[in-house]
Scaffold this motif. Sequence first.
Motif, PDB file in Angstrom:
ATOM      1  N   CYS A   1      77.707  -3.469 -21.320  1.00  0.00           N
ATOM      2  CA  CYS A   1      78.473  -3.959 -22.395  1.00  0.00           C
ATOM      3  C   CYS A   1      80.108  -3.882 -22.066  1.00  0.00           C
ATOM      4  O   CYS A   1      80.843  -4.026 -22.752  1.00  0.00           O
ATOM      5  CB  CYS A   1      78.481  -3.275 -23.744  1.00  0.00           C
ATOM      6  N   SER A   2      80.351  -3.830 -20.360  1.00  0.00           N
ATOM      7  CA  SER A   2      81.578  -4.001 -20.384  1.00  0.00           C
ATOM      8  C   SER A   2      81.699  -4.953 -19.342  1.00  0.00           C
ATOM      9  O   SER A   2      80.796  -5.297 -18.404  1.00  0.00           O
ATOM     10  CB  SER A   2      81.888  -2.440 -19.583  1.00  0.00           C
ATOM     11  N   SER A   3      83.168  -5.498 -19.039  1.00  0.00           N
ATOM     12  CA  SER A   3      83.141  -6.744 -18.157  1.00  0.00           C
ATOM     13  C   SER A   3      83.303  -6.177 -16.717  1.00  0.00           C
ATOM     14  O   SER A   3      82.864  -6.878 -15.770  1.00  0.00           O
ATOM     15  CB  SER A   3      84.619  -7.343 -18.372  1.00  0.00           C
ATOM     16  N   ILE A   4      83.749  -5.062 -16.620  1.00  0.00           N
ATOM     17  CA  ILE A   4      83.745  -4.244 -15.134  1.00  0.00           C
ATOM     18  C   ILE A   4      82.440  -4.080 -14.879  1.00  0.00           C
ATOM     19  O   ILE A   4      81.854  -4.394 -13.595  1.00  0.00           O
ATOM     20  CB  ILE A   4      84.653  -3.231 -15.233  1.00  0.00           C
TER      21      ILE A   4
ATOM     22  N   THR B   1      83.937  -3.071 -27.826  1.00  0.00           N
ATOM     23  CA  THR B   1      85.039  -2.559 -28.737  1.00  0.00           C
ATOM     24  C   THR B   1      85.127  -3.753 -29.806  1.00  0.00           C
ATOM     25  O   THR B   1      85.617  -4.753 -29.162  1.00  0.00           O
ATOM     26  CB  THR B   1      86.299  -2.204 -28.224  1.00  0.00           C
ATOM     27  N   ILE B   2      84.987  -3.650 -30.975  1.00  0.00           N
ATOM     28  CA  ILE B   2      85.112  -4.931 -32.086  1.00  0.00           C
ATOM     29  C   ILE B   2      86.653  -5.138 -32.038  1.00  0.00           C
ATOM     30  O   ILE B   2      87.520  -4.174 -31.857  1.00  0.00           O
ATOM     31  CB  ILE B   2      84.865  -4.555 -33.144  1.00  0.00           C
ATOM     32  N   GLY B   3      87.217  -6.362 -31.676  1.00  0.00           N
ATOM     33  CA  GLY B   3      88.583  -6.606 -31.785  1.00  0.00           C
ATOM     34  C   GLY B   3      89.207  -6.863 -30.050  1.00  0.00           C
ATOM     35  O   GLY B   3      90.382  -7.031 -30.230  1.00  0.00           O
TER      36      GLY B   3
ATOM     37  N   VAL C   1      76.198  -1.083 -28.605  1.00  0.00           N
ATOM     38  CA  VAL C   1      77.333  -0.294 -29.002  1.00  0.00           C
ATOM     39  C   VAL C   1      78.177  -0.969 -30.129  1.00  0.00           C
ATOM     40  O   VAL C   1      78.740  -0.312 -31.026  1.00  0.00           O
ATOM     41  CB  VAL C   1      78.461  -0.122 -27.880  1.00  0.00           C
ATOM     42  N   THR C   2      77.915  -2.231 -30.177  1.00  0.00           N
ATOM     43  CA  THR C   2      78.666  -3.113 -31.285  1.00  0.00           C
ATOM     44  C   THR C   2      77.677  -4.105 -31.661  1.00  0.00           C
ATOM     45  O   THR C   2      76.416  -4.379 -30.778  1.00  0.00           O
ATOM     46  CB  THR C   2      80.005  -3.938 -30.989  1.00  0.00           C
ATOM     47  N   PRO C   3      77.629  -5.029 -32.638  1.00  0.00           N
ATOM     48  CA  PRO C   3      76.756  -6.023 -32.988  1.00  0.00           C
ATOM     49  C   PRO C   3      76.808  -6.892 -31.980  1.00  0.00           C
ATOM     50  O   PRO C   3      75.816  -7.831 -31.824  1.00  0.00           O
ATOM     51  CB  PRO C   3      77.244  -6.593 -34.245  1.00  0.00           C
ATOM     52  N   ASN C   4      77.651  -7.130 -30.973  1.00  0.00           N
ATOM     53  CA  ASN C   4      77.898  -8.206 -29.951  1.00  0.00           C
ATOM     54  C   ASN C   4      77.242  -7.662 -28.719  1.00  0.00           C
ATOM     55  O   ASN C   4      77.122  -8.396 -27.712  1.00  0.00           O
ATOM     56  CB  ASN C   4      79.313  -8.612 -29.582  1.00  0.00           C
ATOM     57  N   THR C   5      76.679  -6.472 -28.459  1.00  0.00           N
ATOM     58  CA  THR C   5      76.387  -5.834 -27.154  1.00  0.00           C
ATOM     59  C   THR C   5      75.056  -6.880 -26.924  1.00  0.00           C
ATOM     60  O   THR C   5      74.071  -6.970 -27.590  1.00  0.00           O
ATOM     61  CB  THR C   5      76.058  -4.582 -27.380  1.00  0.00           C
ATOM     62  N   ILE C   6      74.775  -7.190 -25.534  1.00  0.00           N
ATOM     63  CA  ILE C   6      73.694  -7.748 -25.031  1.00  0.00           C
ATOM     64  C   ILE C   6      72.734  -6.537 -24.846  1.00  0.00           C
ATOM     65  O   ILE C   6      72.930  -5.226 -24.077  1.00  0.00           O
ATOM     66  CB  ILE C   6      74.102  -8.311 -23.614  1.00  0.00           C
ATOM     67  N   CYS C   7      71.518  -6.848 -25.354  1.00  0.00           N
ATOM     68  CA  CYS C   7      70.428  -5.595 -25.423  1.00  0.00           C
ATOM     69  C   CYS C   7      69.340  -5.961 -24.916  1.00  0.00           C
ATOM     70  O   CYS C   7      68.378  -4.968 -24.900  1.00  0.00           O
ATOM     71  CB  CYS C   7      70.313  -5.155 -26.820  1.00  0.00           C
ATOM     72  N   SER C   8      68.962  -7.065 -24.177  1.00  0.00           N
ATOM     73  CA  SER C   8      67.765  -7.345 -23.629  1.00  0.00           C
ATOM     74  C   SER C   8      68.008  -7.739 -22.203  1.00  0.00           C
ATOM     75  O   SER C   8      69.141  -8.327 -21.819  1.00  0.00           O
ATOM     76  CB  SER C   8      67.286  -8.723 -24.452  1.00  0.00           C
ATOM     77  N   PRO C   9      67.207  -7.609 -21.422  1.00  0.00           N
ATOM     78  CA  PRO C   9      66.975  -7.734 -19.997  1.00  0.00           C
ATOM     79  C   PRO C   9      67.374  -9.196 -19.519  1.00  0.00           C
ATOM     80  O   PRO C   9      68.135  -9.544 -18.783  1.00  0.00           O
ATOM     81  CB  PRO C   9      66.071  -7.116 -19.405  1.00  0.00           C
ATOM     82  N   GLU C  10      66.641  -9.965 -20.449  1.00  0.00           N
ATOM     83  CA  GLU C  10      66.858 -11.430 -19.945  1.00  0.00           C
ATOM     84  C   GLU C  10      68.232 -11.824 -20.369  1.00  0.00           C
ATOM     85  O   GLU C  10      68.973 -12.704 -19.601  1.00  0.00           O
ATOM     86  CB  GLU C  10      65.551 -12.242 -21.066  1.00  0.00           C
ATOM     87  N   ALA C  11      68.569 -11.311 -21.521  1.00  0.00           N
ATOM     88  CA  ALA C  11      70.102 -11.873 -21.811  1.00  0.00           C
ATOM     89  C   ALA C  11      71.142 -11.538 -20.907  1.00  0.00           C
ATOM     90  O   ALA C  11      71.905 -12.304 -20.539  1.00  0.00           O
ATOM     91  CB  ALA C  11      70.393 -11.540 -23.230  1.00  0.00           C
ATOM     92  N   LEU C  12      70.784 -10.246 -20.404  1.00  0.00           N
ATOM     93  CA  LEU C  12      71.697  -9.773 -19.480  1.00  0.00           C
ATOM     94  C   LEU C  12      71.746 -10.323 -18.149  1.00  0.00           C
ATOM     95  O   LEU C  12      72.806 -10.802 -17.514  1.00  0.00           O
ATOM     96  CB  LEU C  12      71.571  -8.092 -19.341  1.00  0.00           C
ATOM     97  N   MET C  13      70.644 -10.488 -17.720  1.00  0.00           N
ATOM     98  CA  MET C  13      70.407 -11.695 -16.522  1.00  0.00           C
ATOM     99  C   MET C  13      71.171 -12.632 -16.620  1.00  0.00           C
ATOM    100  O   MET C  13      71.623 -13.382 -15.788  1.00  0.00           O
ATOM    101  CB  MET C  13      68.933 -11.725 -16.083  1.00  0.00           C
TER     102      MET C  13
END
Length: 267
Positions: free
Chosen positions: A150-153, A209-211, A178-190
Motif C-alpha cells: 500500500c505504498s508507492s515505494i 493514508t487518507i488525504g 490500511v485504508t478503504p483504498n488499500t489493494i487487498c487481492s493478489p490479482e489487483a496488486l499484480m
Amino acid sequence: MGRKGETPGKASRAGDGLVRAVDRALGLLVLVSDSPGGIALPQIAAQAELAASTTHRLLTTLEGRGFVHFDKKSGHWFVGRTALAVGATYAGSRDMVACAQPILKRLGQSCGETASLGALEDGRVVFLHRFDARARRAFVPTGSSLPAHCSSIGKALLAVLPQAEVHRTLSAERLVAVTPNTICSPEALMGALEETRRVGFALDDEENTIGLRCIAAPVLDAYHRPVAAVSLAVPVERLDIGQVAERGRMVAAAAQELTRAWSGARV
C-alpha cells in the motif's frame, strides 16, 4: 585425495570444516550475483568445482535465509531479497543517501512537497532519508516503515522484482487493508504492478493514508536490480489525478538520476 572442490589436507579440524562450508556458500552467492539473468545448478557447480549435490545443499540453505531463490519455471537461481536488503543497507544507508540528498532536495523544492528515499525489507518499506520542502529541512525518519503493498515505494520496487520474488514477499495473508483504498487481492496488486511497469512509476492513491497521494520510481544497481526508490508525497488537495502523470515523470527522472550517480547503470 580430497573430494571435488576440496584442497587435500585442508580443514582437518571440524571447526575448519564449518568455516569451509561458510566460504563455499558465500562463493556460490557471488557466482549467482554475477549472473543477473539467473544461472542453473550444473553451471554453478562447475564454476565452484563442487559436486552438484553439495552445491544444491548449500544453495538450499542460502534460499532458506532469503539470500538466493530458485525459479522453477526457468530452472535458474537468482539473488534473493535478503542479499538485496543487505546491499541496500550497506550502500543505501551511506553512499546512496549521500548521492540522494541533493536529488531529493531538488525534487522536493521543484514540487514544493516532501521527497523521500526508501528500501524494501521483508515486505515493508523502510525510509532512509527525506526532504520536506515546506519545512525546508532534510532528515532521516526514525523507525518508520510501511507495508509494501500500500505504498508507492513498495509497489515501485515490487514491479521490477522477479514475479516469484513478489509472490514470496507478499503472500495473500499479508495484503491487509490500511485504508478503504488499500489493494487487498493478489490479482489487483499484480495489475497495479503491471501498470507501474507500463508508465514507469507507482502510485499510492490514499492507500496508506487518507488525504495523501504518493508517487515513486525505482533506483537500480549496476545489474539493474532494484535497491531503493525515490518518492514524492503530496496531499490530495494539491495533487489531483490529472497531475499525477506530470509528477510521475519528475519522480522517475529523479530516480534515474540517482541510479546513474550511485551505480553508474544506464537507464
